[in-house]
Design a protein around this motif. Structure first.
Motif, PDB file in Angstrom:
ATOM      1  N   SER A  50       0.830  -1.102   0.020  1.00 30.29           N
ATOM      2  CA  SER A  50      -0.044   0.117   0.202  1.00 30.29           C
ATOM      3  C   SER A  50       0.632   1.280   0.016  1.00 30.29           C
ATOM      4  N   ALA A  51       2.007   1.256   0.605  1.00 28.40           N
ATOM      5  CA  ALA A  51       2.823   2.321   0.794  1.00 28.40           C
ATOM      6  C   ALA A  51       4.331   2.060   1.275  1.00 28.40           C
ATOM      7  N   THR A  52       5.199   2.816   0.696  1.00 28.40           N
ATOM      8  CA  THR A  52       6.495   2.430   1.374  1.00 28.40           C
ATOM      9  C   THR A  52       6.747   3.325   2.604  1.00 28.40           C
ATOM     10  N   ALA A  53       7.959   3.293   3.281  1.00 26.61           N
ATOM     11  CA  ALA A  53       8.225   3.779   4.493  1.00 26.61           C
ATOM     12  C   ALA A  53       8.398   5.445   4.228  1.00 26.61           C
ATOM     13  N   ALA A  54       8.568   6.142   5.182  1.00 29.02           N
ATOM     14  CA  ALA A  54       8.627   7.708   5.135  1.00 29.02           C
ATOM     15  C   ALA A  54       9.848   7.837   5.932  1.00 29.02           C
ATOM     16  N   ALA A  55      10.604   9.095   5.469  1.00 33.55           N
ATOM     17  CA  ALA A  55      11.806   9.632   6.174  1.00 33.55           C
ATOM     18  C   ALA A  55      11.706  11.088   6.001  1.00 33.55           C
ATOM     19  N   PRO A  56      12.377  11.826   6.925  1.00 35.33           N
ATOM     20  CA  PRO A  56      12.426  13.164   6.983  1.00 35.33           C
ATOM     21  C   PRO A  56      13.420  13.667   6.156  1.00 35.33           C
ATOM     22  N   GLY A  57      13.056  14.807   5.300  1.00 39.06           N
ATOM     23  CA  GLY A  57      13.821  15.352   4.305  1.00 39.06           C
ATOM     24  C   GLY A  57      13.359  15.362   2.954  1.00 39.06           C
ATOM     25  N   LYS A  58      14.003  15.783   1.987  1.00 43.68           N
ATOM     26  CA  LYS A  58      13.615  15.922   0.752  1.00 43.68           C
ATOM     27  C   LYS A  58      13.679  14.473   0.091  1.00 43.68           C
ATOM     28  N   ASP A  59      12.839  13.903  -0.786  1.00 42.09           N
ATOM     29  CA  ASP A  59      12.555  12.581  -1.296  1.00 42.09           C
ATOM     30  C   ASP A  59      12.659  11.691  -0.316  1.00 42.09           C
ATOM     31  N   GLY A  60      11.965  11.994   0.848  1.00 42.13           N
ATOM     32  CA  GLY A  60      11.911  10.859   2.100  1.00 42.13           C
ATOM     33  C   GLY A  60      10.496  10.726   2.140  1.00 42.13           C
ATOM     34  N   GLN A  61       9.659  11.360   1.624  1.00 38.90           N
ATOM     35  CA  GLN A  61       8.035  11.085   1.611  1.00 38.90           C
ATOM     36  C   GLN A  61       7.789   9.774   1.244  1.00 38.90           C
ATOM     37  N   ALA A  62       6.674   9.198   1.834  1.00 36.69           N
ATOM     38  CA  ALA A  62       6.217   7.824   1.520  1.00 36.69           C
ATOM     39  C   ALA A  62       5.552   8.018   0.111  1.00 36.69           C
ATOM     40  N   ASP A 289      17.839  18.361  -6.281  1.00 39.51           N
ATOM     41  CA  ASP A 289      16.744  19.139  -5.739  1.00 39.51           C
ATOM     42  C   ASP A 289      15.735  19.879  -7.049  1.00 39.51           C
ATOM     43  N   SER A 290      16.014  19.832  -8.288  1.00 41.79           N
ATOM     44  CA  SER A 290      15.511  20.254  -9.270  1.00 41.79           C
ATOM     45  C   SER A 290      14.046  19.168  -9.728  1.00 41.79           C
ATOM     46  N   LEU A 291      14.431  17.961  -9.219  1.00 43.89           N
ATOM     47  CA  LEU A 291      13.523  16.847  -9.479  1.00 43.89           C
ATOM     48  C   LEU A 291      12.823  16.560  -8.077  1.00 43.89           C
ATOM     49  N   GLN A 292      11.389  16.320  -8.438  1.00 43.56           N
ATOM     50  CA  GLN A 292      10.425  16.125  -7.527  1.00 43.56           C
ATOM     51  C   GLN A 292       9.895  14.450  -7.621  1.00 43.56           C
ATOM     52  N   LEU A 293      10.044  13.627  -6.168  1.00 46.28           N
ATOM     53  CA  LEU A 293       9.664  12.499  -6.271  1.00 46.28           C
ATOM     54  C   LEU A 293       8.051  12.204  -6.310  1.00 46.28           C
ATOM     55  N   PRO A 294       7.534  11.390  -7.187  1.00 50.14           N
ATOM     56  CA  PRO A 294       6.088  11.314  -7.047  1.00 50.14           C
ATOM     57  C   PRO A 294       5.737  10.451  -6.103  1.00 50.14           C
ATOM     58  N   GLN A 295       4.638  11.191  -5.390  1.00 46.90           N
ATOM     59  CA  GLN A 295       4.241  10.459  -4.070  1.00 46.90           C
ATOM     60  C   GLN A 295       2.895   9.567  -4.271  1.00 46.90           C
ATOM     61  N   GLN A 296       2.182   9.565  -5.415  1.00 43.81           N
ATOM     62  CA  GLN A 296       1.273   8.648  -5.602  1.00 43.81           C
ATOM     63  C   GLN A 296       1.512   7.748  -7.204  1.00 43.81           C
ATOM     64  N   LEU A 297       1.776   6.607  -6.779  1.00 44.62           N
ATOM     65  CA  LEU A 297       2.373   5.508  -8.025  1.00 44.62           C
ATOM     66  C   LEU A 297       1.100   4.611  -8.383  1.00 44.62           C
ATOM     67  N   PRO A 298       0.851   4.388  -9.644  1.00 39.09           N
ATOM     68  CA  PRO A 298      -0.053   3.309  -9.968  1.00 39.09           C
ATOM     69  C   PRO A 298       0.281   1.963  -9.749  1.00 39.09           C
TER      70      PRO A 298
END
Length: 503
Positions: A50-62, A289-298
């Protein structure tokens, strides 16, 4: 023959041709049925993620996995980089592999249209003018009995082979399936191109950050070595201390050239993928820092996956083509009908070519059936059947590989998130230690060497985090690729999947 007899003859021929066309509705050989989709609804024994683990900081979001979520045709826009979007648009216009795949599709479509022409009668016209002399002891071919004369003949010829057993239908069916296969080859080439470009941008950003951190470490270690040498000259450090610092510096220096080589090669790759030669500069530069990690994946179910993956659809089309070839081989062993007709005019004077008394016509039909061929046709049919069974196993193998591909990517994303969390905590601890060392150095409690060592430890932790973040981006790209890339939602390439209805 009277005019009435001629009309009746043509009517009989038309009736025979009509009956042949009715028979042509039947095609021998197996009718193709697509393989059933996989029954499984999960990719891993542990069940759906359902979801991955989360971590603080950029690119750490679940990252959340949304079952049934559709994939956008331009999925790379989810990384929110205008430079990346522009580079991919450039590649789609200029990449030679994609252009070659499109031309191969055009070729396949034209082959289908050419084969469909065999449904219709073949009509040809010609004029033949000769001057000839016959021997005097032979009768002349003209009414005047002249031995030297001109002969001009104009003729319209018609030939038609009714598709009684559906051989041509099966051949067209096979070519349509091959065109479908090439259509999905275009989609596979497009998906590979865009995925490789996004990965190259991520790697370029990661290597740029790793090079900067490594250079900072080299600078700090060089300063430490200089300080140690001064201490050695004053008798406060041993030769062993100097040698240890030299070894540490050289080990760090040794890691820099491979990073620089990889970065240069990534720039070359970006140029090549966009249709440039390596000496042509790519203006786009990327940073983490110029890239954004998608938080919702199909996350598509396996039954849907086989509809989305270009390689699975290619294998399905290959299986369809092989099935139709069984019918072609079967029909070749059956009798065939050939209907011919001709109408024309012949005369010894060009100006009377279509005058009274010069016309002629004929109509005929022939039936031919193979009786003995040494088993050639039988074994060709068996070979076609074996090729069909082979294609079925290849399709099954492709589906299994597709399921494995998605499962591998899901495992990678789950572990990547854990790796980022660990790397973030490691970097935070190293940064905290470095901050303490800075305060201690300001108070005179520790030496410059101790401060620089704390800084090096922080940079090493930073390197580990950079690599972990890049791996997370790369495996996110791999998931979009493994799920098919959303080709059904895009309209930016000529001759996409919708062009099949125009064949």
């Amino acid at each position: 023959m009277t005019k009435r007899h001629v009309v009746l003859t043509w009517r009989n021929a038309a009736l025979a041709m009509g009956m042949s066309l009715m028979l042509a509705g039947c095609a021998v050989g197996p009718d193709y049925q697509r393989p059933a989709p996989p029954l499984t609804r999960m990719y891993t024994p542990e069940g759906p993620l359902s979801a991955t683990a989360a971590a603080p900081g950029k690119d750490g979001q679940a990252q959340q996995f949304i079952a049934g979520m559709d994939i956008p045709g331009q999925w790379w826009t989810l990384f929110q980089s205008l430079s990346l979007n522009g580079l991919i648009d450039d590649a789609i216009k200029n990449n030679p592999d994609l252009a070659a795949a499109q031309q191969a599709l055009r070729q396949a479509i034209e082959n289908v249209r050419a084969q469909r022409g065999q449904y219709d009668p073949q009509v040809s016209a010609g004029i033949n003018a000769t001057r000839q002399k016959t021997g005097q002891v032979l009768s002349s071919g003209i009414a005047s009995n002249d031995t030297l004369y001109n002969l001009t003949t104009a003729q319209l010829s018609i030939s038609y082979v009714p598709d009684v057993w559906g051989e041509n239908r099966r051949q067209v069916e096979s070519l349509v399936a091959q065109a479908d296969q090439q259509r999905f080859q275009v989609e596979a080439t497009y998906l590979t191109l865009t995925s490789n470009l996004v990965n190259a941008a991520v790697q370029e950003a990661s290597l740029r950050a790793q090079i900067a951190s490594t250079q900072d470490m080299i600078h700090s270690q060089t300063t430490i070595l200089g300080t140690t040498r001064k201490q050695r000259a004053l008798g406060d450090a041993s030769e062993s201390d100097v040698a240890t610092q030299e070894a540490a510096l050289e080990q760090t220096r040794a890691t820099l050239p491979p990073l620089q080589k990889q970065w240069a090669q990534q720039r070359d790759l970006l140029a090549m993928l966009t249709g440039r030669t390596p000496d042509q500069r790519v203006q786009a530069n990327f940073s983490m820092d110029s890239l954004q990690l998608p938080q919702q994946l199909p996350l598509s179910v396996p039954a849907r996956l086989v509809e989305q993956r270009p390689d699975v659809r290619m294998a399905d089309s290959q299986l369809h083509a092989a099935c139709a070839q069984v019918g072609v081989a079967f029909a070749a062993r059956l009798p065939n009908i050939d209907i011919t007709a001709a109408w024309g005019s012949a005369t010894d004077q060009m100006h009377t070519l279509f005058g009274a008394g010069t016309g002629f016509w004929n109509i005929g039909a022939a039936i031919a059936a193979p009786i003995f061929d040494g088993g050639t046709l039988k074994h060709k049919q068996r070979a076609a059947e074996a090729a069909y069974r082979q294609a079925a196993e290849q399709y099954r193998s492709t589906v299994l590989s597709a399921l494995q591909n998605v499962a591998d990517t899901l495992h990678a994303l789950e572990i990547d998130a854990d790796a980022v969390a660990i790397a973030v905590h490691g970097e935070e601890a190293a940064e905290h230690s470095y901050t303490i060392a800075q305060h201690q150095y300001a108070l005179g409690d520790i030496s410059m060497v101790a401060l620089l060592n704390a800084q090096i430890t922080y940079r090493q932790a930073e390197l580990t985090l950079i690599q972990a973040r890049a791996a997370r981006y790369a495996d996110t790209v791999a998931l979009f690729q493994a799920l098919g890339g959303g080709w059904w939602n895009r309209h930016d390439v000529v001759l996409s999947h919708q062009s099949g209805s125009k064949m």
